[in-house]
Scaffold this motif. Structure first.
Motif, mmCIF file in Angstrom:
data_model
loop_
_atom_site.group_PDB
_atom_site.id
_atom_site.type_symbol
_atom_site.label_atom_id
_atom_site.label_comp_id
_atom_site.label_asym_id
_atom_site.label_seq_id
_atom_site.Cartn_x
_atom_site.Cartn_y
_atom_site.Cartn_z
ATOM 1 N N VAL A 1 0.836 -1.205 0.000
ATOM 2 C CA VAL A 1 0.000 0.000 0.000
ATOM 3 C C VAL A 1 0.868 1.253 0.000
ATOM 4 C CG1 VAL A 1 -1.687 1.315 1.341
ATOM 5 C CG2 VAL A 1 -1.956 -1.152 1.086
ATOM 6 N N ARG A 2 1.928 1.244 0.793
ATOM 7 C CA ARG A 2 2.833 2.401 0.840
ATOM 8 C C ARG A 2 3.476 2.636 -0.516
ATOM 9 N NH1 ARG A 2 6.993 2.091 5.695
ATOM 10 N NH2 ARG A 2 7.702 3.957 4.541
ATOM 11 N N HIS B 1 2.300 1.727 -3.424
ATOM 12 C CA HIS B 1 1.263 2.192 -4.359
ATOM 13 C C HIS B 1 0.998 3.673 -4.161
ATOM 14 C CE1 HIS B 1 -3.001 3.225 -5.134
ATOM 15 N NE2 HIS B 1 -2.771 2.601 -6.273
ATOM 16 N N ASP B 2 1.004 4.130 -2.921
ATOM 17 C CA ASP B 2 0.696 5.529 -2.634
ATOM 18 C C ASP B 2 1.747 6.475 -3.208
ATOM 19 O OD1 ASP B 2 -1.571 4.720 -1.354
ATOM 20 O OD2 ASP B 2 -0.717 4.834 0.675
ATOM 21 N N VAL B 3 2.971 5.981 -3.404
ATOM 22 C CA VAL B 3 4.008 6.842 -3.981
ATOM 23 C C VAL B 3 4.114 6.657 -5.493
ATOM 24 C CG1 VAL B 3 5.333 6.915 -1.847
ATOM 25 C CG2 VAL B 3 5.837 5.143 -3.544
ATOM 26 N N GLY B 4 3.212 5.864 -6.081
ATOM 27 C CA GLY B 4 3.139 5.767 -7.534
ATOM 28 C C GLY B 4 3.762 4.534 -8.153
ATOM 29 N N ARG B 5 4.091 3.546 -7.366
ATOM 30 C CA ARG B 5 4.693 2.335 -7.921
ATOM 31 C C ARG B 5 3.634 1.444 -8.568
ATOM 32 N NH1 ARG B 5 9.876 2.239 -9.363
ATOM 33 N NH2 ARG B 5 11.292 2.845 -7.692
ATOM 34 N N PRO C 1 -5.155 -1.611 -2.756
ATOM 35 C CA PRO C 1 -5.813 -0.747 -3.746
ATOM 36 C C PRO C 1 -6.138 -1.555 -4.995
ATOM 37 C CG PRO C 1 -3.823 0.290 -2.854
ATOM 38 C CD PRO C 1 -3.812 -1.123 -2.384
#
Length: 426
Positions: A360-361, A363-367, A385
């Motif tokens: 999740v972390r 994904h939140d930075v755009g990975r 997500p």
């Protein structure tokens, strides 16, 4: 075998034979006094300029394949070898189809024994076939050579420490056979924006423009339309895909290892990497496992090298069950160093809440992320997500040949495999 008492006996019998005029005793004394020194010199020179070589038909193979092994002995001197005995050490996981390997006391490594008779300046070759039973790095050697005189009075032994290696890759299957969707199993493969065009993927033609190069002209279409036409290529980017392999098979890695589950996870990682390479991705590998005699995680950075897939498969062939860190720690530590826009595919035998939180972390930075779970129960999709692709492949249903998924940890080479895993780039 030779005994010093023979020389003493010959020296004692010689004057007795001369005084008593006993031809038989004189012959025995003369035989001993001439044969023993000759035999000693013969033995001392027997292994000089003698070479022993192994020649593998293939240095890399897949489980179940048969590899030809040629043993060559050369005697580069005038003195012949009445007998030459070899004892070559290699793994019991590489059985001979036309010979026998004798097990060592540990039962993990074995010895091949053979005998040769080699004349002066002669080369002798013998061919054998090895069956690759499971993935791993397999050393051949050291070898012990024994020879001596033709009477068997003396013996000389020599060890050659040179090692040869055979790499057996993990099993590789098409992703569709493993349960991945048949179309774009690892996500969208086309570029969202034009960076450069792939000249091997023509998608149409158009009228020529002043900026078009001469090589783009489609001559047959130009002849049909009586006007210069140029090829239109598919827009593409350099797509990076990094496989993250989790070698832990329990929530707490110190609880132990499930060898079969680990082998299936390695095989899935190899299959994903092979598919990505076939799709012209720049493939890399990260694993929280290590090679033998190392405590560092395995890293193969994405690269355009022609042998990049072979490097990834070699790294997977050498993976052991020793865990260097948790998968979530490896992901968070290595992600900032990886190319932006790369797809991170996490292959794991077990999914923990900490791992889901790390995804999740990221994904939140755009990975861009994909999670491949081999657990029997599906992971909590509601904790991820929707942009994170989730694949649930129960290990019990994977179609790998379990007879070829033995644990390479059954043996441990005396030296670490000759791997150079770090590096990469363009």
């Amino acid at each position: 075998m030779y005994n010093k008492a023979w020389i003493h006996l010959a020296l004692l019998l010689l004057p007795v034979a001369v005084i008593s005029h006993a031809p038989a005793l004189l012959a025995i004394s003369a035989f001993l006094l001439t044969t023993v020194p000759l035999a000693w010199w013969w033995t001392r020179s027997s292994l000089k300029r003698v070479t022993y070589q192994r020649a593998l038909g293939e240095r890399r193979a897949f489980p179940g394949e048969v590899v030809e092994l040629t043993l060559r002995v050369a005697n580069e001197k005038w003195l012949p070898l009445g007998w030459l005995s070899i004892e070559d050490r290699w793994s019991m996981a590489l059985p001979l189809l036309d010979g026998e390997i004798f097990a060592s006391p540990t039962g993990q490594m074995g010895y091949f024994r053979g005998s040769f008779s080699v004349r002066w300046f002669e080369r002798v070759s013998r061919r054998y076939r090895l069956r690759c039973t499971r993935r791993g790095f397999y050393p051949f050697g050291p070898v012990h050579l024994r020879s001596g005189d033709i009477w068997g009075l003396f013996r000389r032994e020599e060890a050659q420490e040179h090692l040869d290696w055979l790499i057996v890759y993990p099993q590789v299957l098409p992703l569709a056979a493993l349960g991945f969707p048949p179309k774009e199993p690892l996500g969208e493969s086309k570029a969202a924006w034009r960076i450069f065009e792939d000249p091997s993927r023509a998608v149409g033609i158009r009228d020529q423009r002043p900026e078009d190069g001469f090589r783009r002209i489609h001559w047959k279409a130009s002849a049909r339309r009586q006007a210069l036409q140029v090829k239109v290529f598919e827009p593409t980017t350099s797509r990076n895909l990094i496989v993250f392999l989790n070698v832990a098979t329990f929530a707490k890695h110190w609880e132990g290892t499930k060898p079969l589950l680990l082998e299936k996870a390695i095989a899935v990682a190899a299959s994903v990497a092979s598919h990505a390479a076939a799709e012209r991705c720049l493939v890399g590998l990260m694993a929280n496992g290590s090679i033998p005699h190392s405590d560092q995680p395995i890293k193969v950075l994405p690269s355009r090298r022609p042998d990049q897939l072979a490097r990834v498969l070699e790294a997977l062939a050498a993976v052991t069950s020793f865990t260097t860190s948790t998968m979530e720690a490896l992901l968070l530590a290595e992600s900032p160093r990886l190319p932006w826009g790369a797809t991170l595919v996490v292959v794991t035998p077990i999914v923990t809440e900490d791992l889901l939180a790390a995804l999740v972390r990221l994904h939140d930075v755009g990975r861009r992320l994909a999670l491949v779970s081999l657990e029997e129960e599906p992971p909590r999709a509601d904790l991820l997500p929707s942009a994170v692709r989730l694949y649930h492949l129960p290990a019990s249903g994977l179609p790998f040949d379990e007879s070829l998924l033995g644990q390479p940890g059954d043996w441990e080479p005396e030296v670490a495999p000759p791997l150079h895993l770090s590096g990469g780039g363009e």
